[in-house]
Scaffold this motif. Structure first.
Motif, PDB file in Angstrom:
ATOM      1  N   VAL A 166       0.878  -1.170   0.000  1.00 20.03           N
ATOM      2  CA  VAL A 166       0.000   0.000   0.000  1.00 20.03           C
ATOM      3  C   VAL A 166       0.919   1.225   0.000  1.00 20.03           C
ATOM      4  N   LEU A 167       0.695   2.124  -0.942  1.00 16.35           N
ATOM      5  CA  LEU A 167       1.570   3.295  -1.100  1.00 16.35           C
ATOM      6  C   LEU A 167       0.959   4.543  -0.482  1.00 16.35           C
ATOM      7  N   GLY A 168       1.824   5.437   0.005  1.00 16.95           N
ATOM      8  CA  GLY A 168       1.391   6.759   0.419  1.00 16.95           C
ATOM      9  C   GLY A 168       1.029   7.592  -0.796  1.00 16.95           C
ATOM     10  N   PHE A 169       0.262   8.651  -0.578  1.00 19.38           N
ATOM     11  CA  PHE A 169      -0.239   9.481  -1.686  1.00 19.38           C
ATOM     12  C   PHE A 169       0.912  10.049  -2.522  1.00 19.38           C
ATOM     13  N   ASP A 170       1.904  10.652  -1.863  1.00 21.18           N
ATOM     14  CA  ASP A 170       3.019  11.263  -2.601  1.00 21.18           C
ATOM     15  C   ASP A 170       3.875  10.222  -3.312  1.00 21.18           C
ATOM     16  N   THR A 171       4.063   9.082  -2.681  1.00 21.59           N
ATOM     17  CA  THR A 171       4.850   8.015  -3.298  1.00 21.59           C
ATOM     18  C   THR A 171       4.207   7.559  -4.594  1.00 21.59           C
ATOM     19  N   ALA A 172       2.881   7.383  -4.564  1.00 22.69           N
ATOM     20  CA  ALA A 172       2.158   6.972  -5.769  1.00 22.69           C
ATOM     21  C   ALA A 172       2.229   8.055  -6.845  1.00 22.69           C
ATOM     22  N   GLU A 173       2.080   9.332  -6.439  1.00 25.93           N
ATOM     23  CA  GLU A 173       2.131  10.434  -7.398  1.00 25.93           C
ATOM     24  C   GLU A 173       3.499  10.521  -8.061  1.00 25.93           C
ATOM     25  N   THR A 174       4.554  10.259  -7.297  1.00 31.87           N
ATOM     26  CA  THR A 174       5.920  10.349  -7.839  1.00 31.87           C
ATOM     27  C   THR A 174       6.179   9.267  -8.872  1.00 31.87           C
ATOM     28  N   MET A 175       5.753   8.047  -8.576  1.00 28.82           N
ATOM     29  CA  MET A 175       6.064   6.932  -9.468  1.00 28.82           C
ATOM     30  C   MET A 175       5.032   6.715 -10.563  1.00 28.82           C
ATOM     31  N   PHE A 176       3.795   7.206 -10.332  1.00 30.22           N
ATOM     32  CA  PHE A 176       2.728   6.965 -11.308  1.00 30.22           C
ATOM     33  C   PHE A 176       2.023   8.271 -11.680  1.00 30.22           C
ATOM     34  N   PRO A 177       2.738   9.241 -12.208  1.00 27.99           N
ATOM     35  CA  PRO A 177       2.078  10.504 -12.591  1.00 27.99           C
ATOM     36  C   PRO A 177       1.083  10.287 -13.719  1.00 27.99           C
ATOM     37  N   GLY A 178      -0.192  10.554 -13.434  1.00 28.25           N
ATOM     38  CA  GLY A 178      -1.219  10.402 -14.458  1.00 28.25           C
ATOM     39  C   GLY A 178      -1.579   8.977 -14.797  1.00 28.25           C
ATOM     40  N   VAL A 179      -1.096   8.026 -13.995  1.00 24.48           N
ATOM     41  CA  VAL A 179      -1.358   6.604 -14.267  1.00 24.48           C
ATOM     42  C   VAL A 179      -1.977   5.968 -13.030  1.00 24.48           C
ATOM     43  N   ASN A 180      -2.963   5.099 -13.210  1.00 23.33           N
ATOM     44  CA  ASN A 180      -3.558   4.377 -12.086  1.00 23.33           C
ATOM     45  C   ASN A 180      -2.556   3.331 -11.582  1.00 23.33           C
ATOM     46  N   PRO A 181      -2.113   3.442 -10.299  1.00 21.74           N
ATOM     47  CA  PRO A 181      -1.081   2.518  -9.814  1.00 21.74           C
ATOM     48  C   PRO A 181      -1.591   1.139  -9.416  1.00 21.74           C
ATOM     49  N   LEU A 182      -2.909   0.998  -9.284  1.00 26.00           N
ATOM     50  CA  LEU A 182      -3.450  -0.269  -8.782  1.00 26.00           C
ATOM     51  C   LEU A 182      -3.083  -1.439  -9.697  1.00 26.00           C
ATOM     52  N   GLU A 183      -2.662  -2.529  -9.058  1.00 23.18           N
ATOM     53  CA  GLU A 183      -2.265  -3.783  -9.715  1.00 23.18           C
ATOM     54  C   GLU A 183      -0.974  -3.654 -10.536  1.00 23.18           C
ATOM     55  N   LYS A 184      -0.319  -2.494 -10.439  1.00 17.13           N
ATOM     56  CA  LYS A 184       0.981  -2.357 -11.089  1.00 17.13           C
ATOM     57  C   LYS A 184       2.041  -3.003 -10.195  1.00 17.13           C
ATOM     58  N   GLU A 185       3.132  -3.414 -10.817  1.00 17.71           N
ATOM     59  CA  GLU A 185       4.227  -4.039 -10.063  1.00 17.71           C
ATOM     60  C   GLU A 185       5.384  -3.062  -9.886  1.00 17.71           C
ATOM     61  N   ILE A 186       5.791  -2.885  -8.639  1.00 18.90           N
ATOM     62  CA  ILE A 186       6.947  -2.049  -8.340  1.00 18.90           C
ATOM     63  C   ILE A 186       8.019  -2.944  -7.711  1.00 18.90           C
ATOM     64  N   THR A 187       9.212  -2.368  -7.557  1.00 19.39           N
ATOM     65  CA  THR A 187      10.271  -3.124  -6.881  1.00 19.39           C
ATOM     66  C   THR A 187      10.706  -2.381  -5.631  1.00 19.39           C
ATOM     67  N   ILE A 188      10.927  -3.120  -4.562  1.00 18.76           N
ATOM     68  CA  ILE A 188      11.502  -2.587  -3.329  1.00 18.76           C
ATOM     69  C   ILE A 188      12.793  -3.366  -3.105  1.00 18.76           C
ATOM     70  N   ASN A 189      13.899  -2.660  -3.243  1.00 18.25           N
ATOM     71  CA  ASN A 189      15.223  -3.309  -3.174  1.00 18.25           C
ATOM     72  C   ASN A 189      15.325  -4.467  -4.175  1.00 18.25           C
ATOM     73  N   GLY A 190      14.712  -4.279  -5.328  1.00 19.55           N
ATOM     74  CA  GLY A 190      14.795  -5.291  -6.384  1.00 19.55           C
ATOM     75  C   GLY A 190      13.738  -6.370  -6.306  1.00 19.55           C
ATOM     76  N   GLN A 191      12.999  -6.452  -5.196  1.00 14.28           N
ATOM     77  CA  GLN A 191      11.952  -7.468  -5.058  1.00 14.28           C
ATOM     78  C   GLN A 191      10.622  -6.922  -5.568  1.00 14.28           C
ATOM     79  N   VAL A 192       9.886  -7.728  -6.314  1.00 19.66           N
ATOM     80  CA  VAL A 192       8.646  -7.280  -6.951  1.00 19.66           C
ATOM     81  C   VAL A 192       7.481  -7.306  -5.956  1.00 19.66           C
ATOM     82  N   PHE A 193       6.704  -6.202  -5.960  1.00 21.60           N
ATOM     83  CA  PHE A 193       5.499  -6.091  -5.132  1.00 21.60           C
ATOM     84  C   PHE A 193       4.360  -5.588  -6.008  1.00 21.60           C
ATOM     85  N   ARG A 194       3.155  -6.038  -5.684  1.00 21.79           N
ATOM     86  CA  ARG A 194       1.962  -5.606  -6.413  1.00 21.79           C
ATOM     87  C   ARG A 194       1.242  -4.534  -5.602  1.00 21.79           C
TER      88      ARG A 194
END
Length: 417
Positions: A166-194
């Motif tokens: 679950v992302l904070g508002f600013d974190t989501a805005e930084t990584m997903f500008p203008g894009v819906n972040p739900l169900e997207k895959e990000i990496t935390i220290n190289g490990q994939v998270f949904r």
């Protein structure tokens, strides 16, 4: 004193002020500055208290925090705190079983600046130094977090260490500008998270010029966090007391932790417990001290303004000696003369107070418009106080000149050139 006499005194006082506009403006300059300062400062203090009260209400007045470090710390951790034993996951689980505790969650966290701070990325976009928290699903409920979109991870996902976040508002805005972040895959220290959810903007956003960690964070299941950082064991327990049992819950937590940590009866606690209400009380003390420092400084401007009014009124008595003699010869009483001068002085400072209040309102609106992280709200109480003090300054400053004017000898006053 009859009504027509008061009415006449008011009319003459305003006539005199109107005839000497520039001098009247200079006379009340100190009052204007002082009242403006008081309203502006009090509005910021009131705004910050209201924002912090909203934060407390959002977290819930029954929320309790437990850490090995002291809360409300203004500097680095003390040596004694560093040497304390860590709060453990088992301590958090034991807290859940206490009669006065509705729920408790032990959670871990890594803050920006730590040597092992996380790197959170989506493709080529990297989050701006977010806080990484690890806790069971109850963490969201206890802290009364709210979602902008999506959902929190479930108990099942938490128990099976599913890589969801679950992302904070600013974190989501930084990584997903203008894009819906739900169900997207990000990496935390190289490990994939949904990504399953995004938090609302925090009510504490920008207070004191900083951002609340909830706005810039990534929250993952406790077990997943622990696998990524097996050496991390500095837990913080977030608990929720049953209705009306905050004090009892704190007492039970204290007894339980002292027993589990083998603290002798003659030694102080080697842990810290705080509540939402205690945090609000501490914040109120901070703003009270700010007021104690700044308001007296503003009061100096009011004092200077009062001295200015006194001097100008004394000059006015000398300039209008013959006028006073004529009024006395035509039957005006001493009380009429005193009333006229007091009304003139209080009208001057009262008008200055109104201008100061208006300027204070303007500054408050300007602060809200240009510095959103510094909340400002004008309190009606301080408006009443500001106006009352300004009028009182006029009355006090005008007493001596009024008495001098009233007790002039009418014959001598008529001869005065």
């Amino acid at each position: 004193m009859k009504f027509y006499s008061v009415k006449e005194s008011i009319a003459q006082a305003f006539s005199t002020i109107s005839a000497r506009k520039f001098r009247s403006a200079l006379t009340v300059l100190g009052v204007i500055v002082g009242t403006t300062s008081v309203i502006a400062v009090s509005s910021i203090v009131t705004g910050m208290n209201a924002r912090f009260a909203e934060m407390t209400e959002r977290f819930g007045t029954s929320t309790i925090f437990v850490s090995k470090y002291g809360f409300n710390r203004g500097g680095p951790d003390s040596i004694e705190e560093d040497q304390r034993k860590e709060i453990t996951y088992e301590d958090g689980m034991a807290a859940k079983e206490l009669p006065s505790i509705e729920d408790a969650v032990p959670c871990l966290g890594i803050w920006p600046g730590a040597p092992d701070a996380p790197v959170v990325k989506y493709k080529d976009k990297e989050a701006n130094r977010p806080v990484l928290r690890g806790g069971d699903s109850g963490f969201f409920t206890i802290r009364n977090m709210r979602l902008q979109e999506g959902r929190f991870y479930s108990d099942v996902e938490s128990q099976h260490n599913v890589p969801v976040v679950v992302l904070g508002f600013d974190t989501a805005e930084t990584m997903f500008p203008g894009v819906n972040p739900l169900e997207k895959e990000i990496t935390i220290n190289g490990q994939v998270f949904r990504v399953v959810g995004v938090l609302e903007k925090s009510v504490a956003r920008g207070l004191f010029g900083g951002n609340n960690w909830e706005d810039n964070c990534a929250i993952i299941p406790h077990g997943t966090f622990h696998k990524m950082y097996p050496s991390r064991d500095d837990y913080i327990i977030t608990a929720k007391a049953r209705d009306g049992k905050v004090d009892k819950a704190v007492e039970e937590l204290t007894v339980m932790l002292r027993k589990r940590r083998n603290v002798p009866f003659y030694k102080a606690d080697d842990f810290s417990i705080s509540t939402s209400q205690a945090e609000q009380s501490s914040f109120g003390k901070i703003t009270f001290v700010i007021g104690l420092i700044i308001v007296p400084i503003s009061g100096m401007a009011l004092l200077i303004g009062g001295i200015g009014v006194l001097n100008i009124m004394l000059v006015s008595v000398r300039e209008r000696t013959k006028e006073i003699g004529v009024r006395r010869a035509l039957g005006a009483k001493r009380s009429d003369i005193i009333m006229q001068f007091l009304i003139e002085a209080s009208s001057l400072t009262g008008f200055g107070g109104i201008i100061g209040i208006a300027l204070g309102f303007g500054i408050s609106l300007l602060v809200n418009a240009t510095i959103p992280e510094l909340p400002s709200a004008v309190s009606p109480l301080y408006v009443v106080i500001g106006f009352s003090v300004s009028v009182a300054i006029g009355l006090i400053s005008g007493i001596v000149p009024a008495i001098i004017a009233a007790y002039l000898d009418p014959v001598e006053a008529l001869r005065y050139e």
